[in-house]
Design a protein around this motif. Structure first.
Motif, PDB file in Angstrom:
ATOM      1  N   ASN A   1       0.817  -1.220   0.000  1.00  0.00           N
ATOM      2  CA  ASN A   1       0.000   0.000   0.000  1.00  0.00           C
ATOM      3  C   ASN A   1       0.851   1.269   0.000  1.00  0.00           C
ATOM      4  O   ASN A   1       0.548   2.226  -0.724  1.00  0.00           O
ATOM      5  N   GLU A   2       1.896   1.306   0.809  1.00  0.00           N
ATOM      6  CA  GLU A   2       2.717   2.518   0.907  1.00  0.00           C
ATOM      7  C   GLU A   2       3.389   2.842  -0.429  1.00  0.00           C
ATOM      8  O   GLU A   2       3.506   4.007  -0.818  1.00  0.00           O
TER       9      GLU A   2
ATOM     10  N   MET B   1       2.282   1.859  -3.417  1.00  0.00           N
ATOM     11  CA  MET B   1       1.244   2.269  -4.369  1.00  0.00           C
ATOM     12  C   MET B   1       0.819   3.717  -4.123  1.00  0.00           C
ATOM     13  O   MET B   1       0.580   4.478  -5.064  1.00  0.00           O
ATOM     14  N   ASP B   2       0.751   4.107  -2.843  1.00  0.00           N
ATOM     15  CA  ASP B   2       0.398   5.502  -2.534  1.00  0.00           C
ATOM     16  C   ASP B   2       1.465   6.466  -3.046  1.00  0.00           C
ATOM     17  O   ASP B   2       1.150   7.571  -3.516  1.00  0.00           O
ATOM     18  N   SER B   3       2.740   6.037  -2.967  1.00  0.00           N
ATOM     19  CA  SER B   3       3.816   6.914  -3.437  1.00  0.00           C
ATOM     20  C   SER B   3       3.791   7.073  -4.952  1.00  0.00           C
ATOM     21  O   SER B   3       4.271   8.073  -5.494  1.00  0.00           O
TER      22      SER B   3
ATOM     23  N   GLY C   1      -0.612   8.301  -5.388  1.00  0.00           N
ATOM     24  CA  GLY C   1      -1.309   9.132  -4.425  1.00  0.00           C
ATOM     25  C   GLY C   1      -2.276   8.269  -3.637  1.00  0.00           C
ATOM     26  O   GLY C   1      -2.676   7.185  -4.075  1.00  0.00           O
ATOM     27  N   SER C   2      -2.665   8.725  -2.466  1.00  0.00           N
ATOM     28  CA  SER C   2      -3.502   7.908  -1.588  1.00  0.00           C
ATOM     29  C   SER C   2      -4.968   7.960  -2.016  1.00  0.00           C
ATOM     30  O   SER C   2      -5.356   8.743  -2.893  1.00  0.00           O
ATOM     31  N   ASP C   3      -5.768   7.094  -1.344  1.00  0.00           N
ATOM     32  CA  ASP C   3      -7.216   6.998  -1.560  1.00  0.00           C
ATOM     33  C   ASP C   3      -7.553   6.322  -2.893  1.00  0.00           C
ATOM     34  O   ASP C   3      -6.761   6.307  -3.828  1.00  0.00           O
ATOM     35  N   ASN C   4      -8.758   5.772  -2.906  1.00  0.00           N
ATOM     36  CA  ASN C   4      -9.336   5.106  -4.090  1.00  0.00           C
ATOM     37  C   ASN C   4      -8.593   3.811  -4.437  1.00  0.00           C
ATOM     38  O   ASN C   4      -7.392   3.675  -4.223  1.00  0.00           O
ATOM     39  N   GLU C   5      -9.333   2.871  -4.982  1.00  0.00           N
ATOM     40  CA  GLU C   5      -8.768   1.583  -5.390  1.00  0.00           C
ATOM     41  C   GLU C   5      -8.349   1.662  -6.846  1.00  0.00           C
ATOM     42  O   GLU C   5      -8.910   2.435  -7.626  1.00  0.00           O
TER      43      GLU C   5
ATOM     44  N   ARG D   1      -5.290   4.915 -11.217  1.00  0.00           N
ATOM     45  CA  ARG D   1      -5.838   5.405  -9.954  1.00  0.00           C
ATOM     46  C   ARG D   1      -5.585   6.903  -9.858  1.00  0.00           C
ATOM     47  O   ARG D   1      -4.491   7.372 -10.199  1.00  0.00           O
ATOM     48  N   ASN D   2      -6.576   7.632  -9.428  1.00  0.00           N
ATOM     49  CA  ASN D   2      -6.453   9.075  -9.242  1.00  0.00           C
ATOM     50  C   ASN D   2      -5.958   9.785 -10.511  1.00  0.00           C
ATOM     51  O   ASN D   2      -5.166  10.734 -10.436  1.00  0.00           O
TER      52      ASN D   2
END
Length: 439
Positions: free
Chosen positions: A375-376, A378-380, A383-387, A397-398
């Motif tokens: 997860n960390e 993928m967020d980097s 960006g965070s939120d949403n699948e 994503r995003n």
């Protein structure tokens, strides 16, 4: 139970072990394997006492070097004296003594001329070395004699050579019909072990050279001395406290487990991986390879890309051919198949048919390895939120999109030993692997 410092343990046998011992008494070959201090030597000595004066126990400390052959003085009570010495050590010792009551110099001298000829013939056939009895002073039959080994004194040969010669010399002694040998592999190179084991298990050679021997019994830590001609002659020894148990090898699976145990329960001993993991695509393969390298840097894995779930059946078939019978192989429990949520339903049945345990067939709850990236990381990237959304070869994503292989390379480049992985990766894959590595 706590013993006094000078008190012998009150060792005993299970009922199953007693039944095995009775079978062993009637077998022509028997081989014991087990951990150190499990009771193998104790069983050998117990059997020696049971067989009586017809049995010769050869302990691990069985060689004494010598330079000159001594004079042979016949003793009418030689056999009784050796038996008395063994019983005295076995019944009255205050420590575990593994010395064998033999002396190679004396043993060679006590052989008849015909037996010595056999000894020299065996050594020549096994090791390609010529043994001769020569005088220390040429042309002087009043001088002392020595054993020449390809032109030099046997005392200058390797310890392995002398140990093999000691074993063969002892076994040529027709005073005994039973030989119990503790760790025949000691001090002998693997190649020489193989030569010696092949010779000893060859029924025709035994008939030719050792027609007087009814029984050979080994305790060993070497796979080379297992009886492959009759697997039921191999026994596993275990000890719980002071109670010894013996298990007979009944199946090929049992035999393979013994073989695997003698390799230290480590397939790496054969330069084989600890575990084979079958994946459905190159992204799965690339990602899981990095995951396992970061989590288990000291273990070896083979992560194979099947390209599709249906081709996994082919890979398992290949593994079955390599290991003859996969269901009886130590690798049976070390093959893991990782399947997407959507897969050919016949694949699992085929894997089970080939012997892969159901617990080793892992099915992700979602369809796509991309859902299982950390997860960390993928967020980097996104960006965070949403699948994430997966459309064909595109992962988005995003408002950010990458092709699957491009994303996989980005993720893998960011993984290190501190990376925390998705819960399903931890629970399904890593825990399964840890169970395998712990066995």
């Amino acid at each position: 139970m706590k013993y006094k410092y000078d008190q012998k343990p009150n060792t005993s046998f299970t009922e199953k072990a007693r039944k095995c011992i009775e079978e062993i008494k009637n077998a022509d070959y028997s081989v014991f394997v087990g951990r150190n201090n499990c009771g193998k030597s104790y069983i050998l000595k117990t059997l020696t006492q049971s067989f009586g004066k017809q049995a010769s126990y050869l302990g691990p400390a069985r060689y004494q070097n010598f330079h000159i052959l001594g004079m042979y003085t016949p003793k009418s009570n030689k056999k009784d004296e050796k038996w008395r010495q063994f019983i005295q050590q076995w019944q009255h010792q205050q420590q575990n003594i593994d010395n064998s009551p033999i002396n190679l110099q004396q043993a060679i001298a006590e052989l008849s001329d015909m037996q010595r000829d056999k000894l020299f013939e065996i050594v020549k056939n096994l090791l390609g070395t010529d043994l001769k009895i020569l005088y220390t002073v040429e042309d002087n039959t009043m001088s002392q004699k020595y054993i020449s080994c390809d032109g030099h004194n046997i005392s200058y040969t390797s310890s392995g050579f002398r140990l093999i010669t000691t074993l063969v010399t002892c076994m040529l002694d027709t005073d005994y019909d039973t030989f119990l040998i503790d760790e025949p592999e000691l001090g002998i190179s693997p190649e020489a072990q193989g030569i010696l084991a092949d010779f000893l298990f060859d029924r025709e050679q035994r008939k030719k050279y050792f027609g007087h021997i009814k029984r050979l019994i080994f305790a060993t830590h070497s796979t080379i001395f297992l009886d492959r001609l009759k697997i039921s002659n191999n026994y596993s020894i275990k000890k719980d406290g002071d109670i010894i148990d013996i298990s007979k090898t009944d199946t090929i699976s049992d035999f393979n487990n013994i073989h695997f145990f003698l390799l230290g329960n480590r397939l790496e001993s054969l330069f084989l991986p600890s575990c084979i993991i079958l994946t459905e695509g190159k992204c799965d393969q690339h990602y899981l390879t990095k995951v396992l390298e970061s989590k288990y840097p000291n273990s070896q894995f083979s992560i194979l890309n099947a390209n599709s779930d249906s081709r996994m059946k082919e890979l398992v078939n290949v593994a079955g051919n390599i290991f003859t019978d996969l269901q009886k192989s130590p690798y049976r429990n070390r093959i893991i198949a990782v399947l997407d949520k959507v897969h050919d339903t016949s694949v699992k049945q085929t894997l089970l048919k080939y012997g892969i345990p159901e617990s080793n067939i892992l099915v992700w709850d979602k369809n796509g390895i991309e859902y299982y990236y950390p997860n960390e990381i993928m967020d980097s990237i996104f960006g965070s939120d949403n699948e994430i959304a997966i459309t064909g070869d595109l992962v988005s994503r995003n408002g950010v999109s990458y092709k699957k292989w491009e994303l996989c390379e980005k993720v893998v480049s960011k993984i290190d030993s501190s990376t925390r992985f998705n819960g399903e990766v931890e629970v399904k894959l890593l825990k399964t692997i840890e169970l395998i590595l712990g066995n």
